[in-house]
Design a protein around this motif. Structure first.
Motif, PDB file in Angstrom:
ATOM      1  N   MET B  10       0.707  -1.138  -0.247  1.00 53.25           N
ATOM      2  CA  MET B  10      -0.111   0.053   0.159  1.00 53.25           C
ATOM      3  C   MET B  10       0.831   1.331  -0.100  1.00 53.25           C
ATOM      4  SD  MET B  10      -1.020  -0.390   4.147  1.00 53.25           S
ATOM      5  CE  MET B  10      -1.118  -1.910   3.886  1.00 53.25           C
ATOM      6  N   GLY B  12       1.921   4.836   1.533  1.00 49.23           N
ATOM      7  CA  GLY B  12       2.023   5.645   2.715  1.00 49.23           C
ATOM      8  C   GLY B  12       3.295   6.093   3.047  1.00 49.23           C
ATOM      9  N   VAL B  43      -0.753   4.745   6.693  1.00 45.11           N
ATOM     10  CA  VAL B  43      -1.672   5.463   5.520  1.00 45.11           C
ATOM     11  C   VAL B  43      -2.966   5.818   5.916  1.00 45.11           C
ATOM     12  CG1 VAL B  43      -2.370   3.035   4.776  1.00 45.11           C
ATOM     13  CG2 VAL B  43      -2.783   5.126   3.336  1.00 45.11           C
ATOM     14  N   THR B  46      -3.883   4.749   9.786  1.00 41.69           N
ATOM     15  CA  THR B  46      -3.700   3.389  10.408  1.00 41.69           C
ATOM     16  C   THR B  46      -2.203   3.052   9.917  1.00 41.69           C
ATOM     17  OG1 THR B  46      -4.368   2.682   8.231  1.00 41.69           O
ATOM     18  CG2 THR B  46      -5.894   2.817   9.792  1.00 41.69           C
ATOM     19  N   ASN B  48       0.149   0.056   9.474  1.00 45.76           N
ATOM     20  CA  ASN B  48       0.129  -1.499   8.986  1.00 45.76           C
ATOM     21  C   ASN B  48       1.827  -2.089   9.093  1.00 45.76           C
ATOM     22  OD1 ASN B  48      -2.432  -1.211   7.480  1.00 45.76           O
ATOM     23  ND2 ASN B  48      -1.581   0.646   7.097  1.00 45.76           N
TER      24      ASN B  48
END
Lengths: 452, 81
Positions: B10, B12, B43, B46, B48
Motif C-alpha cells: 500500500m 504511505g 496510511v 492506520t 500497517n
C-alpha cells in the motif's frame, strides 16, 4: 444583539471544512481555509473566500500545530476559528490560545472542554446532575472482600477491569460470586505483570449494549436538546452507520435521557453544540452516561435532517454572542434519517485504506438525499488523513421508508477509481437484524467475523 | 542463497521503527523469522505492519525512515537459504 463574527478561519479539512464553509456562507460570513501541502486541490480551498497554506502534509506540523494556526488566524484578521471535529476540536489549550489571541473559538470555553474531557470529573459532574452512570466500584478496590460487597450491590455479570488498562485490555467478565473469588487474584497478578499496577475496579457488564447519544445546544443561559441518535453499528469502536431517532426505545426512557443531558450541560453553563453519549442496556432499558463530546460530531446531519436545525450555523451564532433563538418546544422530529459513513477502504482486504484518484463520481440527487463530501471527479484523496470520504444521508417519512430510499440510493451511487465501503452499507441496508432494528455495539463485528 | 525483496502492499509513510525513540526493527545481519515485523507503513491514520513471509537474514532497508512509498516499491531486502 449584534453578531460578533464576520469572518471565520476553518482549522480543519475534508468534508467538515466544506460543511462549515456552507454554513458560514448561509450566514453571510467571510471564510478563510487553511490547507497543508497535501490539500491544495481540496474542495474547501476552492470554495473559501481565502486560502492559506500551512505547510507540511503531516498533521502534527500543520492541522495540529496550535501556534501556527493561531498566528495564521491573527494574520488573516479573522474574528473566529472553527475547529471542526477531530484534530484540535477538543483541545482546551487550543481554545485558550485562540481566546488569548483575541479571537473567538467556536466551541465551549477551554475550562469546560477540560472538565468534560476528564473522565473522573465528568462522571462526578454527571452524578451531581442526577445523570445515571455505569454502576461500579467508583475507583480502586481494596481487596476481594470489597469486590464481593460491591458486586452484591450492582449484580452479575460484571467486568473486572485493570485501572491501568485501556482500549479493551485488562478486562474480565465474571458471572457469579464463585467466579469472582477465583478470578480476582488472577486478574490482580495479571494487571501487575502487564501494567505494573495490580489496581482493579469493577463495573456492571452490559450484554446487549447500544450506543445512544443526545445532541445538545446551549448559549450559556439557555439549554436545549435536539433529540437522540442511534450509533450502535460500529467496527473497532468506529461508527459506520447512524440513525435518528433511536429505534424502539420507550418514550419515557428517551425523555429521561434528553432531560439528563440538558441537566448535565446546565451544570457547566455550556456554550455551543455538543453531544452527551450513553450506553443503553437493551435488556433492562437502563441508560448510563459515558462521556460528553464538546464539538460538532461527524454524524450531526441525521439530527439536522429530522429537526431542520442547522447545528453548525447555530454553533457559529452562539459563539458570536447571539442568544439561542430555538426554544425546546420548537424542536420537532419529522421523519427518520440514516447516515452511512463512506470510507476509502477495501472491505475485501480487512478494510485496508485505499487513497487514490476519483475517476468517476455519480451521486443520486433528490428530495431527502444529502451527500456531505469533499471529493470530486479527478481529485486525488491524500494518504495522510482519515479515510472518510463522504457521508450519505437519507431522510424518509419513517424508518421503513428511509431504509427503502437508502437501498435505492446505494444501488445507484458510484465512486470509481478507489475502493470504498459502499458494498458494506448495501449489505447492511438489506440485513434482517438491521431492518428489525435489532443491533448492538457487537453486531457488526459479529457479522464481519461470521463471513470469514 | 538468494535475495528477496519486500515490497509495499500500500502507499504511505514508511517507518523502520515502532516509535521515534525505538530501535529499528532489523539491523543488517539480524536473523529474520517468518512473520517478523520488518517495517511499518502509515496510511490514512492506520499503521500497517509489514511482516516477512520468509526465513533468512536481514540485508538492508531500501527506503529512509519517514519517507513516502508507493505500492510495489522495494522496502527491504532479506537473504534466504
Amino acid at each position: 444583539m449584534i453578531m460578533k463574527i464576520k469572518s471565520i478561519l476553518i482549522a480543519n479539512r475534508g468534508e467538515i471544512a466544506v460543511r462549515i464553509i456552507r454554513a458560514a456562507k448561509s450566514l453571510g460570513l467571510k471564510t478563510v481555509q487553511v490547507y497543508s501541502d497535501a490539500d491544495a486541490d481540496s474542495m474547501a480551498v476552492k470554495m473559501a473566500d481565502e486560502a492559506i497554506n500551512i505547510g507540511s502534509p503531516m498533521a502534527s506540523k500543520s492541522y495540529l500545530n496550535i501556534n501556527l494556526l493561531v498566528e495564521t488566524a491573527k494574520r488573516a484578521k479573522v474574528d473566529a476559528i472553527h475547529p471542526g471535529y477531530g484534530f484540535l476540536s477538543e483541545n482546551a489549550d487550543f481554545a485558550d490560545a485562540t481566546r488569548e489571541a483575541g479571537i473567538i473559538f467556536i466551541g465551549p470555553r477551554g475550562a469546560t472542554i477540560r472538565k468534560l474531557g476528564d473522565k473522573v470529573a465528568a462522571r462526578q459532574l454527571a452524578k451531581e446532575a442526577g445523570v445515571p452512570t455505569v454502576p461500579g466500584s467508583d475507583g480502586r478496590l481494596e481487596d476481594l472482600d470489597e469486590a464481593i460487597k460491591v458486586a452484591k450491590d450492582i449484580g452479575y455479570p460484571l467486568m473486572v477491569k485493570a485501572l491501568a488498562g485501556g482500549g479493551g485490555k485488562g478486562i474480565r467478565i465474571v458471572n457469579n460470586e464463585e467466579e469472582l473469588k477465583t478470578m480476582y487474584s488472577v486478574a490482580f497478578n495479571e494487571a501487575k505483570a502487564i501494567f505494573g499496577d495490580g489496581g482493579l475496579y469493577i463495573e456492571k457488564y452490559i450484554q446487549k449494549a447500544r450506543h445512544i447519544e443526545v445532541q445538545i445546544l446551549g448559549d450559556g443561559e439557555n439549554f436545549i436538546h435536539c433529540y437522540e441518535r442511534e450509533c450502535s453499528i460500529q467496527r473497532r469502536r468506529q461508527k459506520i452507520w447512524e440513525e435518528a431517532p433511536a429505534i424502539g426505545i420507550p418514550e419515557d426512557v428517551l425523555d429521561k435521557m434528553h432531560k439528563s443531558s440538558v441537566e448535565l450541560i446546565k451544570k457547566v453553563s455550556y456554550r455551543g453544540a455538543g453531544t452527551v453519549e450513553y450506553v443503553y442496556d437493551n435488556d433492562t432499558q437502563e441508560f448510563y452516561f459515558i462521556e460528553t463530546n464538546t464539538r460538532i460530531q461527524v454524524e450531526h446531519p441525521v439530527t439536522g435532517m429530522i429537526t431542520g436545525i442547522d447545528l453548525v450555523a447555530e454553533m457559529i451564532k452562539i459563539a458570536g454572542g447571539m442568544p439561542l433563538e430555538i426554544k425546546q418546544e420548537d424542536v420537532k422530529v419529522k421523519g427518520h434519517a440514516i447516515e452511512c459513513r463512506i470510507n476509502a477502504e477495501d472491505t475485501t482486504k480487512n478494510f485496508m485504506p485505499c487513497p487514490g484518484k476519483i475517476e468517476k463520481l455519480s451521486i443520486p440527487e433528490g428530495a431527502g438525499i444529502r451527500f456531505d463530501t469533499f471529493i470530486y471527479e479527478g481529485y486525488t484523496i491524500p494518504m495522510y488523513y482519515d479515510s472518510l470520504i463522504g457521508k450519505l444521508i437519507v431522510l424518509g417519512d419513517n424508518r421503513e421508508d428511509a431504509l427503502k430510499r437508502l437501498r435505492e440510493v446505494l444501488r445507484n451511487i458510484s465512486i470509481e477509481g478507489i475502493e470504498t465501503t459502499i458494498p458494506l452499507h448495501a449489505q447492511l441496508a438489506e440485513n434482517e437484524d438491521v431492518i428489525k432494528g435489532s443491533v448492538d455495539t457487537q453486531f457488526l463485528m459479529k457479522m464481519l467475523d461470521s463471513k470469514d | 542463497m538468494s535475495k528477496i525483496e519486500i515490497t509495499a502492499p500500500m502507499p504511505g509513510v514508511f517507518y523502520t521503527k515502532s516509535s521515534p525513540d525505538s530501535e529499528v526493527y532489523k539491523k543488517p545481519g539480524d536473523p529474520v523469522r517468518k512473520d517478523d515485523i520488518i517495517c511499518l507503513i502509515e496510511v490514512m491514520k492506520t499503521y500497517n505492519q509489514i511482516v516477512s513471509e520468509h526465513v533468512g537474514t536481514f540485508v538492508s532497508y531500501e527506503v529512509e525512515n519517514e519517507e513516502l512509498v508507493m505500492v510495489g516499491q522495494v522496502l527491504a531486502i532479506i537473504e534466504v537459504d
